[in-house]
Design an enzyme around this catalytic site. Structure first.
Site, PDB file in Angstrom:
ATOM      1  N   LYS A   1      10.272   3.492   3.744  1.00  0.00           N
ATOM      2  CA  LYS A   1      10.196   4.942   3.492  1.00  0.00           C
ATOM      3  C   LYS A   1      11.027   5.322   2.277  1.00  0.00           C
ATOM      4  CE  LYS A   1       8.524   6.981   7.555  1.00  0.00           C
ATOM      5  NZ  LYS A   1       9.237   7.642   8.610  1.00  0.00           N
TER       6      LYS A   1
ATOM      7  N   TYR B   1      -8.145   7.868   3.119  1.00  0.00           N
ATOM      8  CA  TYR B   1      -8.031   6.499   2.634  1.00  0.00           C
ATOM      9  C   TYR B   1      -7.981   5.592   3.857  1.00  0.00           C
ATOM     10  CZ  TYR B   1      -7.120   7.229  -2.349  1.00  0.00           C
ATOM     11  OH  TYR B   1      -7.242   7.526  -3.674  1.00  0.00           O
TER      12      TYR B   1
ATOM     13  N   GLU C   1       0.842  -1.202   0.000  1.00  0.00           N
ATOM     14  CA  GLU C   1       0.000   0.000   0.000  1.00  0.00           C
ATOM     15  C   GLU C   1       0.871   1.242   0.000  1.00  0.00           C
ATOM     16  OE1 GLU C   1      -2.372  -0.235   3.551  1.00  0.00           O
ATOM     17  OE2 GLU C   1      -2.958  -2.302   3.123  1.00  0.00           O
TER      18      GLU C   1
ATOM     19  N   CYS D   1      20.113  43.328  21.475  1.00  0.00           N
ATOM     20  CA  CYS D   1      19.705  42.935  20.123  1.00  0.00           C
ATOM     21  C   CYS D   1      18.246  42.444  20.131  1.00  0.00           C
ATOM     22  CB  CYS D   1      20.625  41.820  19.621  1.00  0.00           C
ATOM     23  SG  CYS D   1      20.105  41.156  18.037  1.00  0.00           S
TER      24      CYS D   1
ATOM     25  N   CYS E   1      20.611  44.420  14.982  1.00  0.00           N
ATOM     26  CA  CYS E   1      20.899  45.510  15.920  1.00  0.00           C
ATOM     27  C   CYS E   1      22.173  46.272  15.575  1.00  0.00           C
ATOM     28  CB  CYS E   1      20.988  44.976  17.347  1.00  0.00           C
ATOM     29  SG  CYS E   1      22.469  43.993  17.644  1.00  0.00           S
TER      30      CYS E   1
ATOM     31  N   CYS F   1      25.567  42.956  13.061  1.00  0.00           N
ATOM     32  CA  CYS F   1      24.324  42.181  13.165  1.00  0.00           C
ATOM     33  C   CYS F   1      23.214  42.826  12.324  1.00  0.00           C
ATOM     34  CB  CYS F   1      23.911  42.120  14.636  1.00  0.00           C
ATOM     35  SG  CYS F   1      22.256  41.469  14.877  1.00  0.00           S
TER      36      CYS F   1
ATOM     37  N   CYS G   1      26.293  37.480  17.123  1.00  0.00           N
ATOM     38  CA  CYS G   1      26.075  38.911  17.348  1.00  0.00           C
ATOM     39  C   CYS G   1      26.495  39.188  18.786  1.00  0.00           C
ATOM     40  CB  CYS G   1      24.597  39.224  17.152  1.00  0.00           C
ATOM     41  SG  CYS G   1      24.055  40.708  18.004  1.00  0.00           S
TER      42      CYS G   1
ATOM     43  N   LYS H   1       2.116   4.593   1.437  1.00  0.00           N
ATOM     44  CA  LYS H   1       2.079   5.140   2.799  1.00  0.00           C
ATOM     45  C   LYS H   1       1.735   6.619   2.676  1.00  0.00           C
ATOM     46  CE  LYS H   1       4.640   5.256   7.109  1.00  0.00           C
ATOM     47  NZ  LYS H   1       4.617   6.678   7.376  1.00  0.00           N
TER      48      LYS H   1
ATOM     49  N   ASP I   1       1.006  10.359   3.546  1.00  0.00           N
ATOM     50  CA  ASP I   1       1.575  11.264   4.543  1.00  0.00           C
ATOM     51  C   ASP I   1       0.486  12.201   5.047  1.00  0.00           C
ATOM     52  OD1 ASP I   1       3.465  12.329   6.114  1.00  0.00           O
ATOM     53  OD2 ASP I   1       4.579  13.352   4.540  1.00  0.00           O
TER      54      ASP I   1
HETATM   55  S1  IVH Z   1      -0.821   0.546   8.735  1.00  0.00           S
HETATM   56  C1  IVH Z   1      -0.277  -1.724  12.278  1.00  0.00           C
HETATM   57  N1  IVH Z   1      -1.066   1.482   6.310  1.00  0.00           N
HETATM   58  O1  IVH Z   1       1.917   5.368   8.821  1.00  0.00           O
HETATM   59  C2  IVH Z   1      -0.749  -0.901  11.214  1.00  0.00           C
HETATM   60  N2  IVH Z   1      -0.276   2.940   8.007  1.00  0.00           N
HETATM   61  O2  IVH Z   1       3.978   4.439  11.329  1.00  0.00           O
HETATM   62  C3  IVH Z   1      -0.422   0.518  11.379  1.00  0.00           C
HETATM   63  N3  IVH Z   1       0.147   5.218   7.270  1.00  0.00           N
HETATM   64  O3  IVH Z   1       0.543   5.887  11.970  1.00  0.00           O
HETATM   65  C4  IVH Z   1      -0.618   1.378  10.258  1.00  0.00           C
HETATM   66  N4  IVH Z   1      -0.443   4.925   5.170  1.00  0.00           N
HETATM   67  O4  IVH Z   1      -0.580   6.982  10.059  1.00  0.00           O
HETATM   68  C5  IVH Z   1      -0.711   1.754   7.575  1.00  0.00           C
HETATM   69  N5  IVH Z   1      -1.361   2.207   4.139  1.00  0.00           N
HETATM   70  C6  IVH Z   1      -1.016   2.463   5.390  1.00  0.00           C
HETATM   71  C7  IVH Z   1      -0.593   3.739   5.803  1.00  0.00           C
HETATM   72  C8  IVH Z   1      -0.216   3.931   7.131  1.00  0.00           C
HETATM   73  C9  IVH Z   1      -0.002   5.805   6.075  1.00  0.00           C
HETATM   74  C10 IVH Z   1       0.664   5.882   8.479  1.00  0.00           C
HETATM   75  C11 IVH Z   1      -0.181   5.708   9.705  1.00  0.00           C
HETATM   76  C12 IVH Z   1       0.692   5.171  10.783  1.00  0.00           C
HETATM   77  C13 IVH Z   1       2.063   5.360  10.219  1.00  0.00           C
HETATM   78  C14 IVH Z   1       2.913   4.156  10.558  1.00  0.00           C
END
Ligand code: IVH
Length: 678
Positions: A317, A226, A116, A435, A414, A411, A429, A118, A120
């Site tokens: 990540k 989502y 999936e 200042c 000031c 500076c 400074c 991730k 943000d």
């Molecule tokens: S699963 C045990 N799936 O990432 C399951 N997390 O550190 C826990 N996040 O706090 C989360 N997309 O906010 C999962 N497809 C996804 C995600 C996701 C974003 C975030 C979530 C969680 C952090 C994980």
């Protein structure tokens, strides 16, 4: 007045139709009617509800406009903790994850995984009883979060009642609320037009929108969600595979990311990661990596959990994002202790959904190391929330009129002399409290959460108070009256009174907080605490000489000198005197020494780069709680905190079976002990 059956029926039909079209539009992305036709349905429903207010229900689609502001958010205890994820930083880490799973399951069979994006955004948990949305909460520290039900109710892609059939009587749905890149741009364009503060990135914008006490404001923000998992489930069953559960959630009305894939074998996960990395810029929302989960719930249960992370899932990540742009100017900012930091003003550049305008250059040595000149084209890097940095200069693109960057002699705030002390790299400074820039930063530090914790006294307000000459030092804060503050920008009588009340509240503090709030160079939370424990009272600390100060744990000759010099200065003593006269107090003895040493005896090792906290900040916070922070992993290590690109220490920890914490998990642990991010 009785309502004709026909009206009752029409209202119900309209609601169902609106929900249905909402679902087609938002969740499936396959609208069947035009926006205009949708508006007509909506208006008709609103009209009938206005004529028959007794028929309005909390789940009606017309109720998504928000309600009366709350005075604060209630706390919600998560009945099942909201976990975070362990991190993988490369394909090898993913293969190790796969290997660990096979070993634990004692199987050579390639497991099936769901992959999936991730997202943000902000993690939330939403509880449905009998198909009706009854509560929504933030993740908080994973154990308890804030009740944001009123805000979540305004998000039109989150069902107020579930569609279809077969859902469990109690169903807690978890997912990520976020704002798309374009929604974020529009929000900031509007904020700029209206002279409001801009949001740093889509995640902050989403978090800020969910933290509104007035849900009518939240209703105006382009939030969506989502779903990615479930929490508590009772009174019904869910399918046996994670991918199938997501399918069910979709049937019941939730948005599920269409990029979710179920694959067999870890190599397919590695390939998925690469594809997402290559397409992330084209996605309409920000992702910071991918999440890989064991698909079979039975296997998930067998694998179980570590303290805060499941063994059956991992986040991979993305590396920091880079972009190329031009350095148009370099400005010199003056910090709390007079340190002068060069900041590059960049030709605005869009990196992964955020427009970057500034990058830190740290100090003059860094400029020399980079070989940077004014007008140069540079590569900048952005990772998570941290301030973007210049990573290298593209010398081949240097323009003929590129100019050398000079440290100013005086500076910029000031006009006092700027000096670099021998053996140091940082320019400072020499203006001290003369200042205004140093004073502003000093007061900001004084008000910060880990210092005097003055709610509502942020950067803008401090700057205004100093610029308008309403205050000179932190001690003047306590002389402010509501009527002094009301005329300031964006101040109303209510916010002014709130600030006065917050100032009043802050007077009850602890000795370590007070010492920390004074802003002595190199005296962080941990040293402030050590001083308080060692001497027990302020007068003794103020009178201590350098020799005595060096007996305090963590205090070496340099810090001892800084402390002694600070307390020798007449103006510092005057400020302290004035602060105490305004009524600041703390409990004496044990109670006054701040929070308990709740991590006493536990050794932590920090490795890799963290994104929210710097390593030094993480160290200081852990030490503040009494933990030992060591440089090497051994059998005595309680936890290894692994940031991005962690290497041999992480490996050693895995070999020794030492518990590994992600940065999120560390933040959660600190939060549990009452320590926030700043
Ligand atoms: S699963 C045990 N799936 O990432 C399951 N997390 O550190 C826990 N996040 O706090 C989360 N997309 O906010 C999962 N497809 C996804 C995600 C996701 C974003 C975030 C979530 C969680 C952090 C994980």
């Amino acid at each position: 007045m009785t309502v004709p059956d026909a009206v009752v029926k029409e209202i119900e039909v309209l609601r169902s139709e609106i929900e249905h079209h909402n679902y087609l539009y938002h969740s499936l992305d396959t609208p069947e009617i035009t926006d205009r036709e949708f508006d007509l349905l909506f208006r008709r429903l609103a009209e009938l509800e206005a004529q028959h207010p007794q028929l309005v229900t909390p789940e009606s689609p017309t109720r998504r406009v928000g309600s009366e502001p709350l005075s604060s958010f209630a706390q919600v205890l998560h009945r099942l903790p909201m976990l975070s994820l362990d991190n993988a930083f490369n394909a090898e880490d993913l293969r190790d994850f796969d290997h660990r799973i096979k070993t634990r399951l004692d199987s050579e069979v390639a497991p099936t995984y769901t992959c999936e994006p991730k997202i943000d955004g902000v993690a939330v948990s939403i509880l449905y009883q009998e198909g009706r949305l009854v509560q929504a909460a933030t993740r908080g520290d994973g154990t308890s979060g804030e009740d944001i039900t009123a805000n979540v109710r305004t998000i039109d892609t989150i069902p107020l009642r579930l569609r279809g059939k077969g859902y469990p009587a109690t169903l807690e749905v978890r997912g990520e609320i976020y704002i798309s890149k374009s929604g974020f741009r529009k929000m900031n364009e509007r904020a700029a037009r209206e002279g409001d503060k801009l949001f740093v990135n889509p995640r902050n914008a989403a978090a800020g929108s969910l933290r509104q006490l007035d849900s009518r404001l939240t209703a105006k923000r382009p939030l969506t969600m989502y779903c990615y998992s479930v929490g508590l489930v009772a009174g019904g069953d869910l399918p046996a595979r994670h991918g199938e559960i997501l399918e069910s959630l979709k049937e019941w009305g939730f948005r599920i990311n269409p990029l979710v894939e179920t694959v067999t074998g870890i190599e397919k996960c590695v390939a998925y990661y690469k594809r997402m990395l290559a397409t992330r810029d084209q996605l309409p929302y920000e992702i910071d990596g991918v999440v890989i989960k064991v698909d079979a719930i039975g296997l998930q249960n067998r694998l179980g959990l570590l303290t805060r992370t499941p063994r059956w899932a991992i986040a991979h990540k993305f590396p920091p994002e880079e972009a190329t742009t031009r350095v148009e100017d370099v400005e010199f900012q003056v910090g709390r202790t007079g340190a002068i930091t060069p900041v590059a003003r960049l030709k605005p550049v869009f990196v992964g959904g955020v427009t970057i305008r500034n990058a830190t250059l740290h100090n003059m040595d860094e400029i020399t190391r980079l070989g940077l000149m004014l007008g140069d084209t540079v590569v900048i890097q952005r990772a998570g929330d941290v301030i973007p940095k210049v990573v290298r200069v593209l010398e081949e693109k240097r323009v003929p009129d590129a100019e050398t960057i000079q440290l100013p002699d005086s500076c910029p705030a000031c006009g006092s002399d700027v000096v670099i002390a021998s053996g140091e790299v940082v320019a400072r400074c020499t203006g001290g409290m003369y200042c205004s820039a140093q004073r502003k930063e000093n007061i900001r530090h004084f008000a910060a959460r880990m210092a005097m914790d003055i709610d509502g006294l942020g950067e803008k307000l401090v700057y205004q108070l100093v610029d308008e000459k309403l205050i000179q030092t932190s001690a003047d804060l306590y002389k402010l009256k509501a009527q002094d503050i009301i005329p300031l920008d964006r101040m109303a009588p209510k916010s002014a009174h709130n600030l006065i009340a917050a100032l009043e509240r802050s007077k009850q503090t602890t000795l370590p907080r007070f010492i920390y709030s004074l802003g002595i160079s190199d005296v962080g939370e941990s040293t402030a605490r050590s001083l308080a424990r060692h001497y027990d009272d302020l007068d003794t600390i103020m009178a201590a000489d350098e020799e005595s100060l060096q007996e305090v744990p963590d205090v070496g000759p340099v810090v001892a000198r800084r402390i002694a010099v600070f307390f020798r200065q007449a103006h510092n003593r005057e400020i302290i005197e004035s602060l105490l006269q305004s009524g600041i107090t703390w409990p004496v003895g044990e109670a006054g020494r701040g929070p308990p040493q709740s991590l006493e005896g536990q050794t932590f090792v920090l490795t890799g780069s963290l994104s929210v906290l710097s390593r030094n900040e993480a160290k200081a916070k852990l030490q503040f709680l009494g933990a030992r922070v060591s440089g090497s992993v051994s059998g005595k290590t309680a936890y290894v905190v692994a940031g991005a690109a962690a290497g041999s220490k992480l490996k050693k920890a895995q070999e020794l079976g030492v518990e590994i914490l992600s940065e999120d998990a560390l933040l959660a642990l600190l939060a549990e002990h009452g320590i926030g991010k700043d």
